[in-house]
Structure formats: C-alpha cells, structure tokens
Motif scaffolding. Structure first.
Motif, PDB file in Angstrom:
ATOM      1  N   LEU A 214     125.891  85.195  39.109  1.00  0.00           N
ATOM      2  CA  LEU A 214     126.395  86.459  38.595  1.00  0.00           C
ATOM      3  C   LEU A 214     127.128  87.234  39.680  1.00  0.00           C
ATOM      4  O   LEU A 214     127.790  88.215  39.397  1.00  0.00           O
ATOM      5  CB  LEU A 214     125.237  87.315  38.072  1.00  0.00           C
ATOM      6  N   ARG A 224     115.370  92.373  44.895  1.00  0.00           N
ATOM      7  CA  ARG A 224     115.110  92.504  43.460  1.00  0.00           C
ATOM      8  C   ARG A 224     114.470  91.237  42.894  1.00  0.00           C
ATOM      9  O   ARG A 224     113.610  91.303  42.037  1.00  0.00           O
ATOM     10  CB  ARG A 224     116.411  92.802  42.716  1.00  0.00           C
ATOM     11  N   ASP A 334     109.608  77.244  17.372  1.00  0.00           N
ATOM     12  CA  ASP A 334     110.237  78.513  17.638  1.00  0.00           C
ATOM     13  C   ASP A 334     110.181  79.316  16.343  1.00  0.00           C
ATOM     14  O   ASP A 334     110.417  78.788  15.272  1.00  0.00           O
ATOM     15  CB  ASP A 334     111.696  78.233  18.010  1.00  0.00           C
ATOM     16  N   LYS A 335     109.863  80.591  16.469  1.00  0.00           N
ATOM     17  CA  LYS A 335     109.821  81.410  15.253  1.00  0.00           C
ATOM     18  C   LYS A 335     111.150  81.307  14.529  1.00  0.00           C
ATOM     19  O   LYS A 335     112.201  81.276  15.142  1.00  0.00           O
ATOM     20  CB  LYS A 335     109.593  82.866  15.651  1.00  0.00           C
ATOM     21  N   LEU A 337     114.500  82.190  12.828  1.00  0.00           N
ATOM     22  CA  LEU A 337     115.385  83.294  13.150  1.00  0.00           C
ATOM     23  C   LEU A 337     115.137  84.432  12.185  1.00  0.00           C
ATOM     24  O   LEU A 337     115.051  84.214  10.981  1.00  0.00           O
ATOM     25  CB  LEU A 337     116.836  82.841  13.010  1.00  0.00           C
ATOM     26  N   PRO A 338     115.020  85.637  12.697  1.00  0.00           N
ATOM     27  CA  PRO A 338     114.857  86.746  11.767  1.00  0.00           C
ATOM     28  C   PRO A 338     116.127  86.888  10.932  1.00  0.00           C
ATOM     29  O   PRO A 338     117.225  86.682  11.430  1.00  0.00           O
ATOM     30  CB  PRO A 338     114.651  87.945  12.692  1.00  0.00           C
ATOM     31  N   ILE A 343     116.343  92.064  11.107  1.00  0.00           N
ATOM     32  CA  ILE A 343     116.850  92.618  12.362  1.00  0.00           C
ATOM     33  C   ILE A 343     117.244  94.074  12.152  1.00  0.00           C
ATOM     34  O   ILE A 343     116.934  94.950  12.960  1.00  0.00           O
ATOM     35  CB  ILE A 343     118.064  91.804  12.855  1.00  0.00           C
ATOM     36  N   GLU A 346     114.188  96.175  11.996  1.00  0.00           N
ATOM     37  CA  GLU A 346     113.525  96.351  13.270  1.00  0.00           C
ATOM     38  C   GLU A 346     114.322  97.260  14.198  1.00  0.00           C
ATOM     39  O   GLU A 346     113.770  97.993  14.999  1.00  0.00           O
ATOM     40  CB  GLU A 346     113.308  94.980  13.921  1.00  0.00           C
ATOM     41  N   ASN A 347     115.621  97.173  14.085  1.00  0.00           N
ATOM     42  CA  ASN A 347     116.446  97.984  14.969  1.00  0.00           C
ATOM     43  C   ASN A 347     116.581  99.422  14.490  1.00  0.00           C
ATOM     44  O   ASN A 347     117.025 100.294  15.242  1.00  0.00           O
ATOM     45  CB  ASN A 347     117.838  97.368  15.087  1.00  0.00           C
TER      46      ASN A 347
ATOM     47  N   ASP B 407     116.382  94.035  31.335  1.00  0.00           N
ATOM     48  CA  ASP B 407     116.806  94.162  32.729  1.00  0.00           C
ATOM     49  C   ASP B 407     117.589  92.934  33.175  1.00  0.00           C
ATOM     50  O   ASP B 407     118.588  93.042  33.872  1.00  0.00           O
ATOM     51  CB  ASP B 407     115.583  94.343  33.638  1.00  0.00           C
ATOM     52  N   GLU B 434     121.575  91.439  19.783  1.00  0.00           N
ATOM     53  CA  GLU B 434     121.866  91.250  18.367  1.00  0.00           C
ATOM     54  C   GLU B 434     122.828  90.087  18.159  1.00  0.00           C
ATOM     55  O   GLU B 434     122.697  89.324  17.213  1.00  0.00           O
ATOM     56  CB  GLU B 434     122.463  92.526  17.777  1.00  0.00           C
ATOM     57  N   GLN B 437     121.093  87.002  18.007  1.00  0.00           N
ATOM     58  CA  GLN B 437     120.078  87.013  16.955  1.00  0.00           C
ATOM     59  C   GLN B 437     118.675  87.202  17.481  1.00  0.00           C
ATOM     60  O   GLN B 437     117.742  86.526  17.074  1.00  0.00           O
ATOM     61  CB  GLN B 437     120.170  85.737  16.114  1.00  0.00           C
ATOM     62  N   LEU B 438     118.534  88.122  18.425  1.00  0.00           N
ATOM     63  CA  LEU B 438     117.196  88.539  18.852  1.00  0.00           C
ATOM     64  C   LEU B 438     117.040  90.010  18.491  1.00  0.00           C
ATOM     65  O   LEU B 438     117.993  90.773  18.634  1.00  0.00           O
ATOM     66  CB  LEU B 438     117.039  88.388  20.367  1.00  0.00           C
ATOM     67  N   PRO B 439     115.870  90.415  18.020  1.00  0.00           N
ATOM     68  CA  PRO B 439     115.673  91.839  17.745  1.00  0.00           C
ATOM     69  C   PRO B 439     115.773  92.649  19.033  1.00  0.00           C
ATOM     70  O   PRO B 439     115.392  92.172  20.103  1.00  0.00           O
ATOM     71  CB  PRO B 439     114.247  91.902  17.186  1.00  0.00           C
ATOM     72  N   LYS B 440     116.294  93.864  18.916  1.00  0.00           N
ATOM     73  CA  LYS B 440     116.461  94.738  20.084  1.00  0.00           C
ATOM     74  C   LYS B 440     115.163  94.904  20.864  1.00  0.00           C
ATOM     75  O   LYS B 440     115.169  94.976  22.080  1.00  0.00           O
ATOM     76  CB  LYS B 440     116.870  96.133  19.609  1.00  0.00           C
ATOM     77  N   SER B 441     114.060  95.007  20.111  1.00  0.00           N
ATOM     78  CA  SER B 441     112.785  95.312  20.769  1.00  0.00           C
ATOM     79  C   SER B 441     112.395  94.221  21.758  1.00  0.00           C
ATOM     80  O   SER B 441     111.606  94.453  22.656  1.00  0.00           O
ATOM     81  CB  SER B 441     111.694  95.471  19.721  1.00  0.00           C
ATOM     82  N   TYR B 442     112.956  93.020  21.602  1.00  0.00           N
ATOM     83  CA  TYR B 442     112.635  91.935  22.522  1.00  0.00           C
ATOM     84  C   TYR B 442     113.114  92.244  23.931  1.00  0.00           C
ATOM     85  O   TYR B 442     112.666  91.620  24.884  1.00  0.00           O
ATOM     86  CB  TYR B 442     113.246  90.611  22.044  1.00  0.00           C
ATOM     87  N   GLU B 449     106.797  86.167  27.368  1.00  0.00           N
ATOM     88  CA  GLU B 449     106.364  86.578  26.035  1.00  0.00           C
ATOM     89  C   GLU B 449     107.307  86.073  24.941  1.00  0.00           C
ATOM     90  O   GLU B 449     107.145  86.416  23.781  1.00  0.00           O
ATOM     91  CB  GLU B 449     106.267  88.108  25.978  1.00  0.00           C
ATOM     92  N   SER B 451     109.376  82.633  23.159  1.00  0.00           N
ATOM     93  CA  SER B 451     109.299  81.175  23.060  1.00  0.00           C
ATOM     94  C   SER B 451     110.525  80.563  23.734  1.00  0.00           C
ATOM     95  O   SER B 451     111.467  81.265  24.080  1.00  0.00           O
ATOM     96  CB  SER B 451     109.252  80.767  21.596  1.00  0.00           C
ATOM     97  N   GLY B 453     113.032  78.744  22.697  1.00  0.00           N
ATOM     98  CA  GLY B 453     114.314  78.947  22.041  1.00  0.00           C
ATOM     99  C   GLY B 453     114.788  80.384  22.158  1.00  0.00           C
ATOM    100  O   GLY B 453     115.974  80.649  22.354  1.00  0.00           O
ATOM    101  N   GLN B 454     113.847  81.306  22.054  1.00  0.00           N
ATOM    102  CA  GLN B 454     114.222  82.717  22.186  1.00  0.00           C
ATOM    103  C   GLN B 454     114.722  83.009  23.596  1.00  0.00           C
ATOM    104  O   GLN B 454     115.682  83.747  23.788  1.00  0.00           O
ATOM    105  CB  GLN B 454     113.009  83.600  21.869  1.00  0.00           C
ATOM    106  N   ARG B 457     118.174  81.826  23.979  1.00  0.00           N
ATOM    107  CA  ARG B 457     119.110  82.753  23.340  1.00  0.00           C
ATOM    108  C   ARG B 457     119.363  83.950  24.249  1.00  0.00           C
ATOM    109  O   ARG B 457     120.498  84.396  24.396  1.00  0.00           O
ATOM    110  CB  ARG B 457     118.549  83.212  21.998  1.00  0.00           C
ATOM    111  N   ARG B 462     122.793  86.758  28.411  1.00  0.00           N
ATOM    112  CA  ARG B 462     123.115  87.098  29.790  1.00  0.00           C
ATOM    113  C   ARG B 462     124.431  86.447  30.210  1.00  0.00           C
ATOM    114  O   ARG B 462     125.263  87.061  30.858  1.00  0.00           O
ATOM    115  CB  ARG B 462     121.975  86.646  30.703  1.00  0.00           C
TER     116      ARG B 462
END
Lengths: 348, 581
Positions: A214, A224, A334-335, A337-338, A343, A346-347, B407, B434, B437-442, B449, B451, B453-454, B457, B462
């Motif tokens: 990066l 960091r 893997d869960k 996809l929501p 989404i 949740e958002n 972060d 988003e 396809q991950l919820p913001k709260s993640y 915490e 998985s 695949g998550q 993603r 990044r």
C-alpha cells in the motif's frame, strides 16, 4: 455458479464470548482461562505478589517503627533481642526492629523492580524493533553488543555500577539507582532479543507485506503493524525479570554494596549482618528477611510461569468435556451472502 | 479370505466427538456411522470444520487429549480374525494397532518426515516398533522392498537418502511406503495430494489406486477436492456440520446427488469452459471501448508490459543464483484480466511481487503503469502504489490481527493522504464494504471474527479502496473452501465489471483462472510456455506441458475422469521421452 449454500440443518453458532474490559486485561484474561492446578499456581502467585505490593505501599502505616529507628520512648531497643511483644520478630545486631525492617524492605524492593523494568523495557523494545525491522549492519552491531553484555555476570556489572554511581556505599536513591541501572544494562538485551525475534517473524507476515504494497513507510509499519503484535510475550519476561531484579538487589546488599541501614531497609543487607548470628543460635535476624526474599521471588515467579504456560495453547489446561457435549460451531460453510434487503436493514 | 462372511475393515458406529476449548465445549462430530469394506476406497468429503479429519483420525486413536469420544470404532485386522473397539483401547493397545492394522498418510510430506534420519531408517522404525527382534539388515531389506513397490527408482541406493534429497511427490511416496510397510488392512489418507502440484497429484493418485488393486488395502480418503474423489473413490460420504448428510457410491453421487448440500457442493466446483461466454462478451466490450477512445485520439498504453523479464535470486557465495523468471514477455491491457498459471516454483508469484515492487527485477524490462521497474526506487514508485491493489493468498494472515476491518480497509486511504485518519475514512470504508457485500457493521469486527470468505471479501475491499488501475490477486481463493471460492470468484468478476480495473490473476488451478481471465499465460520453470485466450489455451493447447497440466486436472465426474487417465498416461509417456516439455 450462482449458487448460495444454505446450511441444511439447523445449526447453533457458538455463542460469542465477548469478555468485558477486565476480562481482556493481560493477567485477568489468563485468570479467566485457567483451570485446576494452573489456576491454583496463578492465584497463589497473584496473592503473594499483591501482599508484597500492598506491604510496600502501606509500610509507613503497618510498621510499628521506622527502618532506622534504634530507640523509642522506652529507651533503646537493644541488640539481638529475641522476639517479644514489643518486637515480634526480635531485633538485629545493629539494634533495629526486624519486623519493621522486613516491611520497609518491601518498599525498596518494589522501587528497584519498577525502575529497572521501566528503564530497560523502553530501550529494549525500541532497539529490538528498529534492529529487527531495518536489519543490516545496525542489526549485526547491536546483536554483538547484546551478546557481549550477556557474557558478563550480572552481579559483577551491578557491583561495578554501584561503585561508579556512589562509591560503593550509598544513600537510598544512590543505592536504588545503582541496583536498578545495573539490572537495566543486563535486561535491555533480553527485551531487545525477544522483540527483535518477533519483529523478524512478523516482518515476513502477509499483513506487513500488504502494508508495504500500500506504500506505507517504515516508521508507520514498525509502530502500527509490527510493534503491537510483537509485545505478546512481554508480560512473561516482565514478571520473570522482576524476580531477577529483586535477587540482584538482595545479592548486592548481601555483598555489602547495598544501601546503608540509615538510608533505607534492604533485605540483603540485613542478611549479611545476620551471618554471624546464625552460628550463635540467633535465628530471627536471618530467617525473616530471608523468608521475605523467598516469598516475594516465589510470588512473582509463580505469576510469570503461569502466564507462560497459559499463553501456550498446548500447555494450557482445560476442563474435560462430557460425551456429546458442546455446541456445533458454524465453521463449515461461509455464511450465505446477506441479501440486498438484509444489508439495507443492517445498515439503516 | 477364507471366511464367507467378510467383516468390514472398520465400522464406525454413532461416533460423537467433543473438544474442550477456551470457549467451552465444541462438538466436532455428532453421531457418524460409517463402514469401510475390504479393498475399498471410501472418500470423506466436506469443507473445513465439517469433522472429516477428526472422524478419520479417531480410527487411529490420534485425537488430542482435549477430545472426548462417544460411540464405537470397530477396527479389525487384515486377516479379519480380531476386532477391537478403538474408543476403549489404552495407549499400549493403541500402539499395537497403529501401523499394523491401520496407518496414516499425512497431508504435507515434507513435515511428516524427520529431516535428520534417512528414509530407510524411518521406514524401519515402524517395523522395529512392532518387532523388537528384527535385525538391522532384515529391516533394511524390507524397507528397500517397500520403496520399490511404491515406485522409488533405485531403492537400494535411495534407502540411505535423507528426505531433502527427494522431490515432493517422491517424499509422499516414501510416506506412503512407511504407512504400508506392515501391510495394514486400512490406510487413512488425510488430504494426501493437497500439498502437491497437480501433475504430481495424478501420480500419487495412481499409486493409491494400485494399493487398492494390488495390495487389497482399504483406504479412507479425506479430501475437499471433488476431482480427487471422482478419480479414486469407490464410495463417498459427504459430511456437513459433523454429520454424514449423504453416502453413496461414487458414480451415483456424481450423477444423481440426493442431498441439497451435496448438489450445491458439486455445483460450486469450477469446471473448465464455464467462463467462456462471459470472456467473449468482455473482450468485445473492451474492443468497443478501445475503438471509441482511439477515434477520440487516445491510445491506451498497456497497464503492464514485460519484455524479456528476468528475475534471479542471488545464490550463496560462489554459487550461481537461481533464475526464478526466465525471459518472460507479456502485456496486460487496460481493463483486461490476465490469468497466470503454473505449478509451485514456476515463478508466477515472483512475477506478481515484481509488479507490486516487492521483488527487484534483474534483467529485461518491466513497465508498470509506464514506470520502468528495472532500477527500481521505492520513493519514486510510491505515488504509483495508489493505482495498484493487491489481494493476498491467505486472508487470515494478510490482516493485522489487532486492527479492525474498518481500520485495515482505511489504511490505503490514510497512507495516500485521501483521509486524515481511519475515522475520517469510515464513510468511504462503509461504501467499500457494501461493494464487496459485507454489512457495514462488520467494519468494527476484528479479522478473526470473520470467516475465511468474508475476510477475503474484506481483502478485496482493501485492494480496491483507491480504485486502482491494476489489481494483483495472488492465489486469492486457494485457502478457501470450494463453495466459498465460488462466491468470491463471482464477486471478483462483478467488481471487475463495475470498476473496470485490469488484473493479474495468479493461480495454480486452471479451472479457476478460466472462470475469470480474458487471457491465460502458462508458466513452466520460470519460462512462459503458452499464452492466449482461454479458448486457445484450454481447448487447443499447443505446448506439451500445457496439455499435461490440463490432463492432470481431475474433473468431478468418475466416468470422464477414467477416460482422462488414459490420455494422461500417454502424455506422460511422451514427456518422459522428451522431457524438455
């Protein structure tokens, strides 16, 4: 390809175990994890260490006399008095109250430990980080210096330093500084080595490479990404070094390079003065300071060793589980996809 | 066998296994019942965490002390004269059973062998453990014998070699030899080919097939690779969340899967030719773009252009350096996905790292976004890093464990001055999460915490944070389970369409590359042996190595796989006659 794997059966995910703030503090976290004998060792160590620290803080309140007090309203204590109601641990050859000096001695010991560890930990970590991450000639020179310091007996170094600082005999701070600094010199290479080794390991981790990709600069990566990941083992070295610092201080006092009895109470000094007493059947002058040293070192070492064992998942004990017990953890897939709506919900 | 009623080698009856962990009891296997007959290959398939390895290890009593077992594992010896319940045996009895009645082949041959002993010594160790009176020369004779049987050339000489003197495939043969030396009735093979290259994998699978056919050894094969299952297995048990959801013989399972999970698992396996349609569409789209831009007077420079690229790693004093990349030339146009395929040691990762500026090039020319990497200077290259994204192989390791996902995704934004600190970048981070396809709260979670695949993603998020012109993805799905892989690849394709970045997609799996890549380049020992569109390379491969690679790739279809084996054998014959490839 446009499949979504939905778990076929009902699956209870492991309940998230989020420990509170206290549960995440270094020592308390391990206390929660431990079971059986390991927990017993850790608790015993913590109790002894806590008593040690409390005594040091409240010595002025607990001790019946000052550390250099020779007489009270009833007159002089007298030398080598056996334990009695007025002096529950008797008096020394110099006429001091043994009980009071044992209590005050804890204060000196804690001061030396804190100073020695504080001095060495910052220098050691910084040197280890820079030398491990940058490598090259700086690294090689520092390693050689570290090895050279290892070759010195720490007590010899301590003696030399105490002579340099205060001409051998010293005041409270002169004595404490002499002991603390000599220990610092010996400890810096220890912290340096541990942090350097961790840094070299972490340097090759993909997350450091990813930071490099990066375009992050060396200081940013060091502080960091590397530093916080490299400090995992520090609590263990910290406790083990504390007991070593305590022993070095006692050793200095025993050899006569300690602190004058009028400046501060020091267990090693008292032991030294009690040498001749032992052969003439006066046991109390040597027993109690000796016991204090043993207990303080034992307590801190127990904490350190338990932390060491608990930090390693292979050494860490766990409660036995019964047959067919436990929840199935949701690991296999893997869960899914929501969905879009999920989404959005949740958002929102 | 003299008896009419043939006892099965192992009979697992209502097996349940729980583990003590820091988070309390965790159940890994919940009531599994399985039978393995003599001379049969039973494949246990499932994704990571499904309990397949734990089930198989229980046959050898190899579970750690933290495990508690319930049910029964009845193991009989080779002759079928004695049957014992592994669950109830003590340590001494277990030692007598291991090696003699059942033995194990591990995943990673280079760690399963002790580097300081000769392979002969290690094979003889098993013999001595079961027969203390065995003489040294007799043990050696038997070791040589078994090495010959597993296809090690010159076993009389090689028996005194150390593990590092063998190649990866040969090491796995040695591991199999030591498992086989006491002639057990059952071998448990835990992912025996996962650590091997696909061409070597085919040879090891051949060897395992011979064990069954010539020695009559039953095999419990644990794998997540459906192609391997199709190639070797007689019967298949599909495990999911600690239970067997489907059990059938291989042909039936692949042709008519009953369980929903099995169907989805089979669907998720990438097959060559799936991405063809999309590739053609994309190529046409790109061509339209180029023409329209050219008419406006733009000439698009390629994003990456390598000419006779050479990368050498320095050797030790007095030794020649190792040439990892040997005069490779290729180019990646804007918005194009180039798939780089090769086996381990082919130099594919080195090329990816060189483009990212992590490895210096030693010869030729490599232009990345018009920046010449020969004579590389980090300071001048740094501004360009904003235009290059990187996705690493192992999503678990490529995140700093102490930073939250938000972060970590904000890092590139902060480093390149697009945001002052991670908090200020949060809005952009939420958009990125988003997009993948991950919820913001993640964003507030820590990497462990999530998985696998998550995490991958999040890793994509990044890589795309600065909307790079080029994305380098180094084996981004090889650490993931097949169903997870399918979804990550799908997401990758969607994002590529949306953002229009060019990509270098590095993988060892031809089928995965075929799904995504517009063009495919095949590397072999550091040299580029073939390059072209997916259709050209995979349908009409010109180079013999590409052909061998294609034929070695096991397909999830037992009938087709049997036919392919013949083809592979003839190709291997050719390559032996003409090893230059």
């Amino acid at each position: 390809m446009t499949t979504e794997l939905v778990p076929t059966g009902h699956v209870a995910a492991l309940p998230p175990t989020k420990p509170g703030f206290f549960g995440r503090l270094p020592v308390l976290k391990q206390l929660r994890q431990s079971v059986g004998l390991q927990r017993g060792m850790l608790v015993a160590g913590l109790v002894i260490t806590a008593i040690f620290v409390l005594v040091a803080i409240f010595a002025p309140l607990i001790a019946p006399y000052g550390f250099s007090q020779l007489r009270d309203d009833a007159g002089a204590f007298g030398a080598q008095q056996p334990p009695s109601a007025a002096h529950i641990m008797g008096t020394t050859v110099g006429g001091y109250d043994v009980y009071s000096r044992v209590l005050w001695g804890a204060q000196t010991a804690v001061l030396v430990i804190i100073m020695a560890v504080v001095f060495s930990i910052f220098a050691g970590i910084l040197l280890g980080l820079v030398s491990g991450y940058l490598g090259g000639w700086l690294d090689r020179v520092l390693v050689v210096i570290g090895d050279a310091i290892y070759a010195f007996p720490s007590l010899l170094l301590a003696i030399v330093l105490s002579i340099v600082i205060s001409g051998g005999q010293s005041s409270l701070w002169g004595g404490i500084m002499a002991a603390a600094l000599s220990i610092t010199v010996v400890f810096i290479p220890q912290y340096y080595r541990v942090i350097r080794a961790e840094t070299i390991r972490i340097k090759a981790e993909p997350y450091v490479e990813s930071a490099k990709m990066l375009g992050a600069g060396a200081p940013r990566i060091m502080f960091r990404h590397v530093l916080r990941n490299a400090t995992r083992t520090l609590p263990i070295i910290f406790t083990l070094n504390s007991s070593e610092a305590l022993l070095t201080l006692a050793g200095l006092g025993f050899l006569g390079f300690g602190i004058e009895p009028t400046a501060a109470a020091e267990w090693g000094y008292d032991l030294n003065k009690a040498l001749s007493d032992v052969t003439s059947g006066i046991w109390w002058t040597a027993l109690y300071p000796g016991l204090a040293i043993v207990l303080a070192v034992l307590g801190i070492t127990l904490v350190g060793e338990s932390l060491n064992d608990l930090a390693d998942p292979r050494l860490r004990g766990r409660k036995r589980v019964k047959q067919k017990e436990g929840t199935m953890s949701l690991t296999s897939v893997d869960k899914p996809l929501p969905s879009e709506t999920e989404i959005l919900e949740e958002n929102a | 066998m003299s008896t009419d009623v043939v006892t099965p080698v192992v009979q697992i009856d209502d097996l349940s296994i729980s583990f003590a962990t820091d988070a309390g009891a965790v159940k890994a296997v919940a009531g599994v019942t399985l039978t393995v007959n003599r001379g049969e290959v039973l494949a246990i398939v499932g994704e990571s965490g499904s309990g397949k390895t734990v089930t198989a290890k229980s046959i050898l009593g190899l579970l750690p002390e933290t495990a508690t077992l319930g049910g029964a594992v009845l193991l009989s010896n080779r002759a079928g004269t004695a049957t014992r319940d592994i669950v109830t045996l003590d340590k001494k009895q277990l030692r007598a059973v291991r090696g003699a009645d059942v033995s194990m082949v591990f995943q990673e041959p280079s760690t399963a062998l002790n580097p300081v002993y000769t392979v002969g010594w290690q094979i003889a160790e098993g013999l001595r453990a079961h027969n203390a009176k065995l003489t040294r020369s007799e043990a050696k004779r038997q070791a040589i014998d078994i090495l010959r049987k597993v296809g090690i050339p010159d076993p009389e000489v090689r028996v005194d070699y150390y593990p590092h003197q063998f190649s990866g495939g040969q090491k796995q043969r040695v591991v199999i030899a030591s498992a086989l030396v006491l002639n057990p009735g059952l071998i448990v093979a835990d992912e025996p080919t996962t650590a091997l290259d696909v061409t070597v994998q085919a040879e090891i699978l051949d060897l395992l097939r011979r064990l069954r056919d010539e020695f009559g050894t039953a095999i419990v094969l644990i794998t997540h690779n459906m192609g391997v299952v199709a190639d070797l297995a007689d019967r298949v048990a599909v495990m999911y969340q600690g239970v067997v959801v489907e059990e059938a013989d291989a042909a039936t399972l692949f042709s008519a899967p009953q369980n929903d999970y099995t169907k989805k698992l089979l669907d998720a396996v990438p097959r060559i030719g799936q991405g063809r349609v999309r590739t053609v569409e994309r190529a046409a789209e790109r061509e339209r773009m180029r023409v329209s831009r050219a008419s406006e007077g733009h000439v698009d420079a390629p994003v990456v252009e390598a000419t006779d690229l050479v990368i050498e790693y320095p050797g030790r004093l007095g030794r020649k350096g190792f040439r990892a990349v040997d005069e490779v030339s290729f180019r990646i146009a804007q918005g194009e996905v180039l798939g780089l395929v090769g086996e381990s040691g082919s130099g594919k990762t080195t090329i990816g790292r060189a483009i990212g500026g992590l490895t210096r090039i030693t010869g030729g020319s490599l232009k990345v976004l018009d920046f010449e990497m020969n004579g590389f200077s980090e300071r001048r290259f740094k501004p360009l890093r904003a235009d290059i994204g990187f996705v690493f192989q192992d999503p678990a390791a490529s995140f700093n464990p102490l930073l939250t996902i938000a972060d970590a995704v904000a890092e590139p934004l902060v480093i390149h001055g697009r945001a002052k600190n991670p908090e200020a970048a949060r809005k952009r981070v939420d958009e990125l999460l988003e997009a993948v396809q991950l919820p913001k709260s993640y964003g507030d979670r820590f990497p462990h915490e999530l998985s696998g695949g998550q995490r991958q993603r999040a890793s994509l998020a990044r890589g795309l944070a600065l909307e790079p012109k080029l994305l380098i993805a180094d084996e981004p799905t090889s650490a993931l389970d097949v169903s997870v892989q399918a979804r990550v690849l799908e997401l990758f394709a969607e994002l590529q369409l949306e953002f229009g970045f060019a990509a270098l997609f590095i993988s060892h799996d031809l089928a995965v590359v075929d799904l995504l890549a517009d063009r495919i380049a095949v590397l072999y020992h550091g040299a580029l042996v073939e390059e072209g569109t997916g259709e050209e390379v995979l349908e009409h491969p010109q180079n013999p190595y590409t052909r061998r690679l294609l034929a070695s790739l096991p397909v999830p279809d037992p009938a087709e796989q049997a036919a392919r084996r013949g083809l592979l054998a003839s190709l291997q014959e050719n390559s032996r006659a003409n090893p230059a490839g």
